[in-house]
Enzyme design. Structure first.
Site, PDB file in Angstrom:
ATOM      1  N   GLU A  23      -0.024 -10.561   3.223  1.00 12.65           N
ATOM      2  CA  GLU A  23      -1.294 -10.416   3.644  1.00 12.65           C
ATOM      3  C   GLU A  23      -1.359 -10.465   5.160  1.00 12.65           C
ATOM      4  O   GLU A  23      -2.268 -10.696   6.002  1.00 12.65           O
ATOM      5  CB  GLU A  23      -2.227 -11.374   3.063  1.00 12.65           C
ATOM      6  CG  GLU A  23      -2.513 -11.230   1.626  1.00 12.65           C
ATOM      7  CD  GLU A  23      -3.376 -11.986   1.046  1.00 12.65           C
ATOM      8  OE1 GLU A  23      -4.598 -11.944   1.085  1.00 12.65           O
ATOM      9  OE2 GLU A  23      -2.839 -13.083   0.382  1.00 12.65           O
ATOM     10  N   SER A  58      -5.983 -10.880  -1.783  1.00 11.12           N
ATOM     11  CA  SER A  58      -6.119  -9.277  -1.415  1.00 11.12           C
ATOM     12  C   SER A  58      -5.717  -8.157  -2.399  1.00 11.12           C
ATOM     13  O   SER A  58      -5.347  -7.083  -2.125  1.00 11.12           O
ATOM     14  CB  SER A  58      -5.346  -9.082  -0.050  1.00 11.12           C
ATOM     15  OG  SER A  58      -5.985  -9.867   0.922  1.00 11.12           O
ATOM     16  N   TYR A  83      -8.809  -2.263   1.884  1.00 14.48           N
ATOM     17  CA  TYR A  83      -8.364  -2.297   3.430  1.00 14.48           C
ATOM     18  C   TYR A  83      -8.087  -1.134   3.767  1.00 14.48           C
ATOM     19  O   TYR A  83      -8.118  -0.840   5.039  1.00 14.48           O
ATOM     20  CB  TYR A  83      -7.235  -3.288   3.452  1.00 14.48           C
ATOM     21  CG  TYR A  83      -7.526  -4.562   2.999  1.00 14.48           C
ATOM     22  CD1 TYR A  83      -8.578  -5.585   3.614  1.00 14.48           C
ATOM     23  CD2 TYR A  83      -7.269  -5.104   1.983  1.00 14.48           C
ATOM     24  CE1 TYR A  83      -8.896  -6.822   3.317  1.00 14.48           C
ATOM     25  CE2 TYR A  83      -7.588  -6.537   1.385  1.00 14.48           C
ATOM     26  CZ  TYR A  83      -8.349  -7.331   2.291  1.00 14.48           C
ATOM     27  OH  TYR A  83      -8.718  -8.493   1.844  1.00 14.48           O
ATOM     28  N   ARG A 141     -15.375 -17.834  -0.544  1.00 15.28           N
ATOM     29  CA  ARG A 141     -16.212 -16.657  -1.330  1.00 15.28           C
ATOM     30  C   ARG A 141     -16.011 -16.825  -2.709  1.00 15.28           C
ATOM     31  O   ARG A 141     -14.588 -17.218  -2.944  1.00 15.28           O
ATOM     32  CB  ARG A 141     -15.700 -15.354  -0.743  1.00 15.28           C
ATOM     33  CG  ARG A 141     -16.334 -14.292  -1.163  1.00 15.28           C
ATOM     34  CD  ARG A 141     -15.780 -12.838  -1.297  1.00 15.28           C
ATOM     35  NE  ARG A 141     -14.802 -12.817  -2.088  1.00 15.28           N
ATOM     36  CZ  ARG A 141     -13.301 -12.388  -1.641  1.00 15.28           C
ATOM     37  NH1 ARG A 141     -13.154 -11.982  -0.182  1.00 15.28           N
ATOM     38  NH2 ARG A 141     -12.500 -12.182  -2.341  1.00 15.28           N
ATOM     39  N   ASP A 146     -15.854 -15.283  -6.466  1.00 19.72           N
ATOM     40  CA  ASP A 146     -16.087 -13.963  -7.159  1.00 19.72           C
ATOM     41  C   ASP A 146     -16.260 -14.117  -8.521  1.00 19.72           C
ATOM     42  O   ASP A 146     -15.753 -15.140  -9.374  1.00 19.72           O
ATOM     43  CB  ASP A 146     -14.440 -13.137  -7.094  1.00 19.72           C
ATOM     44  CG  ASP A 146     -14.140 -13.052  -5.711  1.00 19.72           C
ATOM     45  OD1 ASP A 146     -15.200 -13.359  -4.805  1.00 19.72           O
ATOM     46  OD2 ASP A 146     -12.857 -12.755  -5.380  1.00 19.72           O
ATOM     47  N   GLU A 148     -12.470 -16.202  -9.247  1.00 22.90           N
ATOM     48  CA  GLU A 148     -11.794 -17.098  -8.478  1.00 22.90           C
ATOM     49  C   GLU A 148     -12.492 -17.415  -7.191  1.00 22.90           C
ATOM     50  O   GLU A 148     -13.762 -16.982  -7.002  1.00 22.90           O
ATOM     51  CB  GLU A 148     -10.359 -16.323  -8.072  1.00 22.90           C
ATOM     52  CG  GLU A 148     -10.809 -15.150  -7.411  1.00 22.90           C
ATOM     53  CD  GLU A 148      -9.538 -14.529  -6.834  1.00 22.90           C
ATOM     54  OE1 GLU A 148      -8.369 -14.636  -7.306  1.00 22.90           O
ATOM     55  OE2 GLU A 148      -9.257 -13.395  -5.773  1.00 22.90           O
ATOM     56  N   ASN A 197     -11.990 -17.960  -3.055  1.00 25.00           N
ATOM     57  CA  ASN A 197     -11.280 -17.596  -1.941  1.00 25.00           C
ATOM     58  C   ASN A 197     -11.547 -18.263  -0.697  1.00 25.00           C
ATOM     59  O   ASN A 197     -12.677 -18.614  -0.154  1.00 25.00           O
ATOM     60  CB  ASN A 197     -11.450 -16.261  -1.728  1.00 25.00           C
ATOM     61  CG  ASN A 197     -10.178 -15.491  -0.558  1.00 25.00           C
ATOM     62  OD1 ASN A 197      -9.972 -16.263   0.319  1.00 25.00           O
ATOM     63  ND2 ASN A 197      -9.816 -14.433  -0.888  1.00 25.00           N
ATOM     64  N   GLY A 210     -11.502 -12.333   3.854  1.00 23.90           N
ATOM     65  CA  GLY A 210     -11.545 -11.352   5.024  1.00 23.90           C
ATOM     66  C   GLY A 210     -12.668 -11.708   6.035  1.00 23.90           C
ATOM     67  O   GLY A 210     -13.604 -11.791   5.430  1.00 23.90           O
TER      68      GLY A 210
END
Length: 318
Positions: free
Chosen positions: A17, A152, A222, A261, A263, A277, A279, A283
């Site tokens: 990443e 990612s 991305y 974050r 999800d 999950e 994070n 990002g």
């Protein structure tokens, strides 16, 4: 401390990443208000070499905008702890648990956080048997095959047959020695941001990811310029509140600090919510759904960065 706060923005690194991290770092460097902060870019190369050793006489606080193994898994956090430097984001344990999809699920199950059916196995277990169906037989097609430690959407495959499963596992094993296989469900993909310390963290409005194909892969996240999220998500108030409550429970389950974050998968027909999950360093690009969720919640990007830096100092007692 100098008149302006010297912020070491740590990015790059040897993980897959690397490029995503550089995008995040550029956004942070550009957005830090220069009347308050003095940004110092610290870019680790792909071989893991640092351009300079961080010290208190060089920076006052570190913003580790690192994604994936080495940067988001507790390794760098432990290094910064040893140096005595305040840093943004989760600590060593929460970072390690948030990175490892097996450990994360164990934590969530212990706290009765709803998850989709899943299995996991090691590379040794995969190689030691010819009965690969036996490893996943508790699940139905489609399945999602993931390396246990990666982000990612790197190394992830959606599979609908044994041949695709074998190919997907081999791809995942290129990134980690442990593989997680999850049951696919027909669901909307939601996100929610968490911001705060150990006392009473805040949660953002939920957002919804726009999935252009079967799932949101690396290219869609991305490389494509297409819109990737609706923020806030259009949800019944009951569901929105449940998302926020589950996000907070997930954050507390791993001992989170600073930001994360979370999800979700939302089965609209049944009303079920699953935590996909957490994070711990999402990002921070200009398209970041984490930053956009907080902007929609009344915290614009520069203010968000400032609050995270304040939280870093608060944890260290500086």
């Amino acid at each position: 401390m100098s008149e302006r706060v010297r912020v070491g923005v740590l990015a790059g690194g040897p993980s897959a990443e690397h490029e995503v991290s550089l995008q995040s770092a550029r956004a942070v460097l550009d957005a830090l208000p220069r009347d308050v902060y003095e940004p110092v870019a610290v870019i680790i190369d792909r071989r893991g070499r640092w351009p300079v050793e961080l010290r208190r006489d060089l920076v006052d606080v570190v913003f580790p905008v690192l994604h994936g193994p080495f940067g988001e898994d507790g390794v760098v956090q432990g290094h910064l702890e040893a140096l005595g430097l305040p840093y943004v984001g989760c600590g060593v344990l929460a970072s390690a648990v948030g990175m490892d999809k097996v450990a994360m699920r164990r934590m969530f199950l212990a706290e009765d956080i709803p998850l989709t059916p899943h299995v996991w196995f090691t590379e040794y277990e995969w190689r030691a048997t010819t009965d690969h169906w036996g490893l996943v037989k508790s699940l139905d097609w489609p399945m999602y095959v993931k390396p246990a430690n990666m982000g990612s959407s790197i190394g992830i495959s959606r599979v609908t047959s044994m041949q695709e499963l074998r190919t997907g596992v081999e791809l995942a094993l290129a990134y980690d020695r442990v593989v997680v296989v999850e049951q696919g469900v027909s669901a909307r993909e939601l996100i929610c941001g968490v911001l705060g310390g150990y006392d009473v963290p805040e949660v953002s409005v939920p957002g919804e990811l726009i999935v252009p194909g079967a799932w949101l892969d690396y290219e869609a996240k991305y490389l494509s310029r297409a819109e990737i999220a609706t923020i806030p998500a259009v949800l019944p108030e009951r569901v929105a509140e449940e998302v926020r409550e589950l996000a907070l429970r997930a954050f507390r389950a791993i001992g989170g600090y600073g930001l994360a974050r979370v999800d979700f998968l939302y089965e609209q027909d049944t009303g079920r919510l699953y935590v996909l999950e957490i994070n711990t360093m999402p990002g921070f690009t200009s398209r970041s759904v984490y930053a956009r969720a907080w902007a929609a919640s009344g915290v614009p990007y520069p203010d968000l960065l400032g609050r995270l830096i304040d939280l870093a100092f608060a944890r260290s007692g500086s």
